[in-house]
Design an enzyme around this catalytic site. Sequence first.
Site: not given
Length: 301
Positions: A118-123, A168, A238
């Site tokens: 999840a980090a940094p939390g954009s999605k 993890d 990506c």
Amino acid sequence: MINNIPNFLYHLLIEQYGENLTNTILEGYSQKRPVTLRANTLKADITDIKNIFDKLQISYKEVSWYKDALILENTSEDQIKNLEIYQNGEIYLQSLSSMIPPLVISPKENENILDMAAAPGSKTTQMLALSQNKAFITACEKNKIRAERLQYNLNKQGANRVNVMIKDARQLDDFFSFDKVLLDAPCSGSGTISIFDKKLESTFTEDLVNRSSKVQHDLLKKAITLLKPGHEMVYSTCSILAKENENILRKFIDFKQLEILPIDVSIFSDAILLPTSIEGTLCIGPSDLYEGFFVAALRKL
């Protein structure tokens, strides 16, 4: 180095895409992209954000496939970060490509969703905004410092229905069960590299690609275990290499564990769409607007 990228990557691209598309990708690696962002609809309306930019004489373009996103034309990230609307979380700086997976997963009220990396939390924050802060999200991040950054962004964006686990995701207990899973998998970043990166030859290695594909396989295997039968997930990276994308998915599709839910790629008319070996998946090539990105929507059988 060939054309300022590592030899092995050049040969992988040639093998997968041919010379003409590889040259297009190399051109994308040399582009400087404009600042892109989305309105954080938990705190602000896109109309209000546009009005603020109009007053500041910051010009922008709309994004045809996402009404809450903007492409800014005459400013820098540093200038935007000095604005009050950034500092109080009314906007979120995010690449256009990164905005696609949450839109594809389409989070709904009261759905229990796992964000595996999840980090940094954009999605994570985008999914909460898309559900009007009414979905429940479990966000995994194994690195403590990155998890703290994730929690900071969640607080800043007002996304308060998220349980952050410093863990993890591959180690999650199998008794967990989720309505949807977003696996934005750790990857080599082959869609986001720059030919101007002087450290590229030492940082972007064949070993990195191989290690990434192993982690991706293991995360996807765990995602299938934790996803309810008949429910949907999104796999994204990506990277534009089949070794990290289609090749990871194919084994699970062939063993009838997953099926593809076709994405309507026609809506991304301003993007370079790269061919994929699995019909219905999306692979965007690096360009002046987009980072290279792969997205697949899947259903557990």
